[in-house]
Scaffold this active site. Structure first.
Site, PDB file in Angstrom:
ATOM      1  N   ASN A  80     -36.856 -17.768  -6.589  1.00  0.00           N
ATOM      2  CA  ASN A  80     -36.242 -16.587  -6.297  1.00  0.00           C
ATOM      3  C   ASN A  80     -37.173 -15.457  -5.907  1.00  0.00           C
ATOM      4  O   ASN A  80     -36.842 -14.251  -5.038  1.00  0.00           O
ATOM      5  CB  ASN A  80     -35.413 -15.855  -7.464  1.00  0.00           C
ATOM      6  CG  ASN A  80     -36.546 -15.173  -8.321  1.00  0.00           C
ATOM      7  OD1 ASN A  80     -37.712 -15.419  -8.537  1.00  0.00           O
ATOM      8  ND2 ASN A  80     -36.018 -14.194  -9.360  1.00  0.00           N
ATOM      9  N   ASP A  98     -36.997 -15.308 -12.504  1.00  0.00           N
ATOM     10  CA  ASP A  98     -36.010 -15.198 -13.621  1.00  0.00           C
ATOM     11  C   ASP A  98     -36.576 -15.685 -14.813  1.00  0.00           C
ATOM     12  O   ASP A  98     -36.170 -15.099 -15.863  1.00  0.00           O
ATOM     13  CB  ASP A  98     -34.918 -16.086 -13.032  1.00  0.00           C
ATOM     14  CG  ASP A  98     -33.943 -15.395 -11.873  1.00  0.00           C
ATOM     15  OD1 ASP A  98     -33.885 -14.312 -11.989  1.00  0.00           O
ATOM     16  OD2 ASP A  98     -33.088 -16.080 -11.398  1.00  0.00           O
ATOM     17  N   GLY A 110     -23.505 -22.629 -20.018  1.00  0.00           N
ATOM     18  CA  GLY A 110     -23.653 -22.941 -18.551  1.00  0.00           C
ATOM     19  C   GLY A 110     -24.816 -23.862 -18.504  1.00  0.00           C
ATOM     20  O   GLY A 110     -25.854 -24.017 -19.337  1.00  0.00           O
ATOM     21  N   ALA A 111     -24.947 -24.353 -17.166  1.00  0.00           N
ATOM     22  CA  ALA A 111     -25.938 -25.302 -16.875  1.00  0.00           C
ATOM     23  C   ALA A 111     -26.286 -24.830 -15.180  1.00  0.00           C
ATOM     24  O   ALA A 111     -26.539 -26.057 -14.274  1.00  0.00           O
ATOM     25  CB  ALA A 111     -25.652 -26.657 -17.145  1.00  0.00           C
ATOM     26  N   GLY A 170     -28.181 -22.406 -12.330  1.00  0.00           N
ATOM     27  CA  GLY A 170     -29.467 -21.733 -12.090  1.00  0.00           C
ATOM     28  C   GLY A 170     -30.144 -20.833 -13.090  1.00  0.00           C
ATOM     29  O   GLY A 170     -31.118 -20.851 -13.487  1.00  0.00           O
ATOM     30  N   LYS A 194     -31.399 -20.548  -3.094  1.00  0.00           N
ATOM     31  CA  LYS A 194     -32.409 -20.770  -4.054  1.00  0.00           C
ATOM     32  C   LYS A 194     -33.051 -22.161  -4.243  1.00  0.00           C
ATOM     33  O   LYS A 194     -34.305 -22.163  -4.543  1.00  0.00           O
ATOM     34  CB  LYS A 194     -32.085 -20.325  -5.712  1.00  0.00           C
ATOM     35  CG  LYS A 194     -32.069 -18.586  -5.687  1.00  0.00           C
ATOM     36  CD  LYS A 194     -31.754 -18.463  -7.097  1.00  0.00           C
ATOM     37  CE  LYS A 194     -31.604 -17.146  -7.437  1.00  0.00           C
ATOM     38  NZ  LYS A 194     -31.385 -16.616  -8.668  1.00  0.00           N
TER      39      LYS A 194
HETATM   40  P1  NAP Z   1     -24.327 -20.966 -11.100  1.00  0.00           P
HETATM   41  O1  NAP Z   1     -25.697 -21.797 -10.558  1.00  0.00           O
HETATM   42  O2  NAP Z   1     -23.126 -21.050 -10.009  1.00  0.00           O
HETATM   43  O3  NAP Z   1     -24.193 -21.622 -12.782  1.00  0.00           O
HETATM   44  C1  NAP Z   1     -22.893 -21.273 -13.165  1.00  0.00           C
HETATM   45  C2  NAP Z   1     -22.600 -22.156 -14.434  1.00  0.00           C
HETATM   46  O4  NAP Z   1     -21.547 -21.650 -15.207  1.00  0.00           O
HETATM   47  C3  NAP Z   1     -22.332 -23.562 -13.954  1.00  0.00           C
HETATM   48  O5  NAP Z   1     -23.074 -24.302 -15.046  1.00  0.00           O
HETATM   49  C4  NAP Z   1     -20.820 -23.902 -14.061  1.00  0.00           C
HETATM   50  O6  NAP Z   1     -20.338 -24.760 -14.493  1.00  0.00           O
HETATM   51  C5  NAP Z   1     -20.650 -22.500 -15.270  1.00  0.00           C
HETATM   52  N1  NAP Z   1     -19.044 -22.324 -15.052  1.00  0.00           N
HETATM   53  C6  NAP Z   1     -18.671 -21.652 -14.285  1.00  0.00           C
HETATM   54  N2  NAP Z   1     -17.322 -21.384 -14.508  1.00  0.00           N
HETATM   55  C7  NAP Z   1     -17.003 -21.856 -15.739  1.00  0.00           C
HETATM   56  C8  NAP Z   1     -15.960 -22.056 -16.698  1.00  0.00           C
HETATM   57  N3  NAP Z   1     -14.749 -21.475 -16.422  1.00  0.00           N
HETATM   58  N4  NAP Z   1     -16.057 -23.042 -17.828  1.00  0.00           N
HETATM   59  C9  NAP Z   1     -17.203 -23.266 -18.176  1.00  0.00           C
HETATM   60  N5  NAP Z   1     -18.164 -23.281 -17.481  1.00  0.00           N
HETATM   61  C10 NAP Z   1     -18.268 -22.681 -16.155  1.00  0.00           C
HETATM   62  O7  NAP Z   1     -24.497 -19.459 -11.232  1.00  0.00           O
HETATM   63  P2  NAP Z   1     -25.877 -19.025 -11.838  1.00  0.00           P
HETATM   64  O8  NAP Z   1     -26.935 -18.415 -10.845  1.00  0.00           O
HETATM   65  O9  NAP Z   1     -26.580 -19.673 -12.929  1.00  0.00           O
HETATM   66  O10 NAP Z   1     -25.398 -17.586 -12.551  1.00  0.00           O
HETATM   67  C11 NAP Z   1     -24.780 -17.415 -13.704  1.00  0.00           C
HETATM   68  C12 NAP Z   1     -24.236 -16.051 -14.107  1.00  0.00           C
HETATM   69  O11 NAP Z   1     -25.590 -15.502 -14.678  1.00  0.00           O
HETATM   70  C13 NAP Z   1     -23.647 -15.109 -13.240  1.00  0.00           C
HETATM   71  O12 NAP Z   1     -22.536 -14.297 -14.073  1.00  0.00           O
HETATM   72  C14 NAP Z   1     -24.868 -14.332 -12.414  1.00  0.00           C
HETATM   73  O13 NAP Z   1     -24.457 -12.988 -12.144  1.00  0.00           O
HETATM   74  C15 NAP Z   1     -25.480 -14.280 -13.750  1.00  0.00           C
HETATM   75  N6  NAP Z   1     -27.106 -13.917 -13.573  1.00  0.00           N
HETATM   76  C16 NAP Z   1     -27.850 -13.014 -14.100  1.00  0.00           C
HETATM   77  C17 NAP Z   1     -29.132 -12.705 -13.746  1.00  0.00           C
HETATM   78  C18 NAP Z   1     -29.596 -11.516 -14.244  1.00  0.00           C
HETATM   79  O14 NAP Z   1     -30.810 -11.284 -13.961  1.00  0.00           O
HETATM   80  N7  NAP Z   1     -29.143 -10.797 -15.130  1.00  0.00           N
HETATM   81  C19 NAP Z   1     -29.694 -13.745 -13.144  1.00  0.00           C
HETATM   82  C20 NAP Z   1     -29.140 -14.937 -12.522  1.00  0.00           C
HETATM   83  C21 NAP Z   1     -27.688 -14.813 -12.814  1.00  0.00           C
HETATM   84  P3  NAP Z   1     -19.957 -25.930 -13.272  1.00  0.00           P
HETATM   85  O15 NAP Z   1     -21.229 -26.425 -12.532  1.00  0.00           O
HETATM   86  O16 NAP Z   1     -19.202 -27.171 -13.973  1.00  0.00           O
HETATM   87  O17 NAP Z   1     -19.065 -25.167 -12.318  1.00  0.00           O
END
Ligand code: NAP
Length: 285
Positions: free
Chosen positions: A95, A110, A135-136, A138, A74
């Site tokens: 995306n 998104d 969370g921080a 994508g 991405k």
């Molecule tokens: P990402 O870029 O990997 O970001 C994940 C975030 O969660 C990071 O800030 C990470 O912190 C934090 N995190 C992970 N494990 C943690 C923990 N144990 N304690 C505290 N913080 C934690 O992933 P993403 O793309 O943003 O996706 C995040 C979630 O959203 C996923 O479950 C994904 O399936 C979902 N999502 C859904 C949609 C939808 O259309 N419904 C779209 C996009 C994403 P660190 O950086 O410190 O690791």
């Protein structure tokens, strides 16, 4: 092949990702194309990080109409594109790619996917409200940009990486009364006082609890972006307290619908695409 002097229209798009094991996008889009009788096809393109450059050149050479882009491309795809729309530029992630003549343009649906889900499906009017985003990564960036676009009042980002949290907060700084980052461990204390809670971390995919110290209340909106499984302990706890709890499938369908409209110029058949996504989750889960 030319038929009656008219060039055959074979439109194709697909999803670039790696390893791309599970994706509902081909199913949703192909069902959508069929529903509208469009001569379009949506393919799966597992592309390893080292091959992304070649893959994008391939899209140009073959005349693909566009693509979806998922993990881990991405952000890295940005340098291979000709321009970005406002949301993709602000977030620094794409995306959806659309071809316009010889140019490839990056979008991030998104943002509008979350906005439309929040307002149209969850019935939440963000104007002036307070939100807590967990969370921080994508997804958090897209959610916070959307909340800024929609005129949310106060946005708080809880992240274990404070620097990443501050960078997400900056996305809504100009558009909100306040946007700030707090430590991960302080999130539970805020729940009671906010109108909207969004989980943008993967915590809950395996049934893990989240924000276990906090108490939800009726009329709050609680959205977990996780869509598989369809419900998480967070949603269940929110609902048990009378709050409105939502999973992530609605946003997934809305972001797909926005990509569909960008490529085809037609309104996506939301009902058919939602049904396909629900069916697809049933198969994967
Ligand atoms: P990402 O870029 O990997 O970001 C994940 C975030 O969660 C990071 O800030 C990470 O912190 C934090 N995190 C992970 N494990 C943690 C923990 N144990 N304690 C505290 N913080 C934690 O992933 P993403 O793309 O943003 O996706 C995040 C979630 O959203 C996923 O479950 C994904 O399936 C979902 N999502 C859904 C949609 C939808 O259309 N419904 C779209 C996009 C994403 P660190 O950086 O410190 O690791």
């Amino acid at each position: 092949m030319a038929v009656g002097g008219k060039r055959d229209a074979s439109h194709f798009v697909g999803v670039l990702g790696w390893p791309l094991e599970v994706t509902l996008s081909p199913l949703m889009h192909n069902v959508g194309f069929r529903r509208l009788g469009l001569d379009w096809i949506y393919l799966r393109w597992p592309v390893a990080p080292d091959d992304l450059d070649h893959a994008v050149r391939g899209l140009r050479a073959l005349g693909a109409d566009g693509a979806n882009v998922t993990m881990p491309h991405k952000e890295s795809i940005v340098e291979h594109l000709d321009s970005l729309d406002e949301d993709a530029g602000a977030i620094g992630a794409v995306n959806t790619v659309r071809r316009s003549g010889k140019e490839l343009i990056g979008h991030n649906t998104d943002v509008v996917g979350f906005s439309e889900f929040l307002v149209e499906d969850a019935g939440f009017q963000p104007d002036g409200t307070s939100a807590l985003v967990l969370g921080a990564g994508g997804a958090a960036r897209a959610v916070v940009k959307a909340l800024g676009n929609l005129g949310a009042g106060d946005v708080t980002i809880a992240a274990r990486n404070r620097e990443a949290g501050a960078s997400v907060a900056a996305l809504a700084d100009d558009a909100t009364r306040s946007a700030r980052a707090i430590g991960w461990e302080d999130a539970s204390d805020l729940i009671d006082g906010v109108d909207l809670v969004v989980n943008a971390t993967p915590i809950g995919m395996r049934g893990e609890a989240l924000l276990s110290r906090g108490t939800f209340r009726p009329n709050q909106c609680v959205i977990d972006l996780i869509y598989s499984p369809p419900t998480t302990p967070l949603i269940e706890r929110a609902r048990a307290s009378g709050a409105n709890g939502w999973g992530g499938l609605g946003m997934l369908v809305r972001q797909a619908a926005a990509s569909f409209a960008i490529w085809t110029g037609q309104q996506a058949p939301l009902d058919a695409m939602s049904a396909a996504a629900i069916r697809g989750i049933g198969h994967h889960h």
